[in-house]
Scaffold this active site. Structure first.
Site, mmCIF file in Angstrom:
data_model
loop_
_atom_site.group_PDB
_atom_site.id
_atom_site.type_symbol
_atom_site.label_atom_id
_atom_site.label_comp_id
_atom_site.label_asym_id
_atom_site.label_seq_id
_atom_site.Cartn_x
_atom_site.Cartn_y
_atom_site.Cartn_z
ATOM 1 N N LYS A 76 10.229 -5.385 8.410
ATOM 2 C CA LYS A 76 9.787 -4.287 7.536
ATOM 3 C C LYS A 76 8.615 -4.758 6.695
ATOM 4 C CE LYS A 76 10.295 -0.120 5.847
ATOM 5 N NZ LYS A 76 8.823 0.019 5.798
ATOM 6 N N LYS A 100 11.423 -10.972 -0.044
ATOM 7 C CA LYS A 100 11.603 -9.790 -0.897
ATOM 8 C C LYS A 100 12.767 -8.929 -0.406
ATOM 9 C CE LYS A 100 7.971 -7.765 -2.595
ATOM 10 N NZ LYS A 100 6.741 -6.955 -2.811
ATOM 11 N N LYS A 112 4.434 -7.659 8.574
ATOM 12 C CA LYS A 112 3.199 -7.206 7.938
ATOM 13 C C LYS A 112 2.139 -7.031 9.014
ATOM 14 C CE LYS A 112 1.950 -6.376 3.601
ATOM 15 N NZ LYS A 112 2.827 -5.754 2.607
ATOM 16 N N THR A 196 7.181 2.211 -6.358
ATOM 17 C CA THR A 196 6.821 0.867 -6.833
ATOM 18 C C THR A 196 6.722 0.849 -8.355
ATOM 19 O OG1 THR A 196 5.598 0.449 -4.783
ATOM 20 C CG2 THR A 196 5.176 -1.029 -6.629
ATOM 21 N N ASN A 227 -2.120 3.485 -8.959
ATOM 22 C CA ASN A 227 -0.856 4.186 -8.733
ATOM 23 C C ASN A 227 0.308 3.473 -9.406
ATOM 24 O OD1 ASN A 227 1.759 4.278 -6.897
ATOM 25 N ND2 ASN A 227 0.725 6.235 -6.607
ATOM 26 N N SER A 354 11.040 2.820 0.631
ATOM 27 C CA SER A 354 10.942 2.905 2.090
ATOM 28 C C SER A 354 12.316 2.838 2.737
ATOM 29 C CB SER A 354 10.070 1.765 2.620
ATOM 30 O OG SER A 354 8.702 2.052 2.471
#
Length: 422
Positions: A76, A100, A112, A196, A227, A354
Site C-alpha cells: 500500500k 507506517k 510506492k 492526513t 492541504n 485509504s
C-alpha cells in the site's frame, strides 16, 4: 534540480532509511540476514511509457513501482509524478510505508510508485494517456489483494479515476478497491481529502494530553499551509488549540490573537499569500524558531536541522511532513528535552483514510462519511496510545521516533517469521 543531483538526493534517502533500520535492528537484536532481507524491496518494477504528444511527437517516460514487504498484507502506498523521482527514492518511500502501516496496525505492507515527469508540462489529455500507460504496464502486479496505489505528490482523484478505469479495461476485473483516493462518484470517500490533516490534529491533541496537560489554549505554529496544514489548523482550533503562526513557500505570519484557517484559505484561493494575513510578517526560517508551545513542520523535509535546531522554542514538535527533522536536529532537540512526535505516526492519517475507503469498497459501500471520520479518529487515537504504551514498557530509554520504528519493525519481523518468509 538536475537528474544527477536528484539521484544523489534519492540515493541518500534510501541510505538513511537503511541506516535507521540498522540502528533499530541493534536495539531489537536482529540478525544480519534479517536486516539484509528488510533492506531490499521484494520487487521493483521499472517500466517505459510511450505516449503520443499533442504536437505529434512520441514522448517517453520512465516509471517505477517498489513493493517493499508483504508480511502484513498487500502493498500500500502512493504514486507520485515528479521530474526528480528516481528508483531509489520510491524504494526508500516504500520501506517507510511498510513501517507506517505496521505501526498503525493496518493490514498492509509497504509500496510506492512514481513516474519521472513534470505534470505541468503536459496537457490534460496527455496526462491521461500517461496515467493509463503506467497502469497498463504494471496491472499484473497490482490489485485490491496485491498492491493498492493511492495519490501522492502531484497526483489526485482524477488520476486515480484514470488508473481505475484502465485497470478494469486491461485486467477484466471490476475491482474498485484496487485504488484509493478516488472521486466519491466511483467509490471514494470525501474524508480522504482531509484525512492526513485530521490524523495530524488527532495525534497533536493526543500528544499534548500526554506531555503538556492538553491542547486547550496551546499556541501552535504550522509551517506549510497546503492541504495538510490547512486541515490540521482547522481541526486543532476546533479541539481548543490556538493557531498563532502559519506559512507557505513565500513566507509566513505570526498573530498572537489567533489565525482563522478558513479565512486564510479563502485569501489563498483568491490569489493572496499567507503573509497577507494580518500580523507580523516572517520568513519560513523565522517562523520555525518563533515562540510557541507546539511546532508542526508540514511542508518539506530537513527544515529543522543542525543550523537552527538549537534555536527552536517549541516544547513539542509534531512532524506533519515526511522527514522535516534531520538526524543532527533530532540529537540537539533530544538534549533540549523537546518532545518530537515522528512522521511515521503523525502524518499517517492519509493511509488510514485509504484503509477505510479500501475496506468500504470491499464490503460494498456501507460506510458513510461521518462514520469514516470517526473511524479515522479512533484509529489514530488507538495508534498513539498503543505506541506510547509500548514505548514506556520496552523502549523508554529511547526517543519516540526510535520507539515507533522499533515497534513497527518488530511486528514485520514477527509476521515474516511466522509466515516462513525469513
Amino acid at each position: 534540480m538536475s537528474t544527477v543531483y536528484s539521484d544523489i538526493v534519492s540515493s541518500d534517502l534510501y541510505t538513511q532509511q537503511v541506516k535507521k533500520l540498522e540502528r533499530v535492528a541493534q536495539i531489537l537484536s536482529l540478525d544480519k540476514d534479517v536486516v539484509d532481507s528488510l533492506s531490499q524491496p521484494e520487487r521493483v518494477i521499472q517500466v517505459k511509457i510511450n505516449i503520443k504528444g499533442n504536437d505529434g511527437t512520441v514522448k517517453t517516460f520512465t516509471g517505477w513501482r517498489s513493493q517493499h514487504n508483504s508480511a502484513l498484507g498487500p502493498y500500500k502506498g502512493g504514486v507520485r509524478f515528479s521530474p526528480n523521482v528516481t528508483q531509489t527514492e520510491v524504494m526508500a518511500l516504500s520501506m517507510m510505508m511498510t513501517w507506517k502501516n505496521s505501526l498503525l496496525g493496518l493490514p498492509y505492507g509497504g509500496g510506492k510508485g512514481g513516474i519521472r515527469v513534470d505534470p505541468k508540462s503536459l496537457q490534460k489529455d496527455e496526462l491521461e494517456r500517461l496515467s493509463r500507460g503506467y497502469v497498463k504496464a504494471i496491472y499484473n502486479y497490482i490489485g485490491s489483494d496485491i498492491d493498492i496505489p493511492a495519490p501522492d505528490l502531484n497526483t489526485d482523484p482524477q488520476i486515480m479515476a484514470w488508473f481505475l478505469d484502465e485497470y478494469v479495461k486491461v485486467s477484466g476485473k471490476v475491482d474498485f478497491a484496487s485504488f484509493t483516493g478516488k472521486p466519491v462518484e466511483i467509490g471514494g470517500l470525501s474524508v480522504r481529502e482531509y484525512s492526513t490533516g485530521l490524523g495530524l490534529s488527532v495525534i497533536t491533541k493526543s500528544a499534548a494530553e500526554k506531555f503538556m496537560d492538553g491542547i486547550e489554549g496551546k499556541r501552535v505554529i504550522i509551517q506549510g499551509f497546503g492541504n495538510v496544514g490547512y486541515f490540521a489548523a482547522k481541526f486543532i482550533k476546533e479541539m481548543g488549540g490556538k493557531i498563532i503562526g502559519v506559512s507557505d513557500s513565500k513566507g509566513g505570519v505570526i498573530n498572537e490573537e489567533g489565525i482563522d484557517a478558513d479565512k486564510l484559505m479563502e485569501m489563498k484561493r483568491s490569489g493572496e499569500t499567507v503573509s497577507s494575513y494580518e500580523g507580523k510578517k516572517v520568513t519560513n526560517e523565522q517562523l520555525l524558531t518563533s515562540d510557541c508551545d507546539i511546532l508542526i513542520p508540514a511542508a518539506i523535509e530537513n527544515v529543522v536541522n543542525k543550523a537552527n535546531a538549537s534555536h527552536i522554542k517549541a516544547r513539542m514538535i509534531v512532524e506533519g511532513a515526511n522527514g522535516p527533522l534531520t538526524a543532527d536536529a533530532d540529537e540537539i532537540l533530544r538534549k533540549m528535552n523537546v518532545i518530537v512526535v515522528p512522521d511515521i505516526l503523525a502524518n499517517s492519517g492519509g493511509v488510514v483514510g485509504s484503509y477505510v475507503e479500501w475496506a468500504n469498497n470491499k464490503m460494498g459501500e456501507i460506510v458513510e462519511d461521518e462514520e469514516a471520520k470517526k473511524l479515522i479518529i479512533s484509529r489514530m487515537e488507538r495508534a498513539f496510545s498503543s505506541m506510547y504504551s509500548e514505548h514506556e514498557r520496552r523502549f523508554s530509554d529511547y526517543d519516540l521516533r526510535t520507539s515507533a520504528m522499533a515497534i513497527s519493525i518488530d511486528r514485520v519481523v514477527k509476521a515474516s517469521k511466522l509466515r516462513g518468509m525469513m
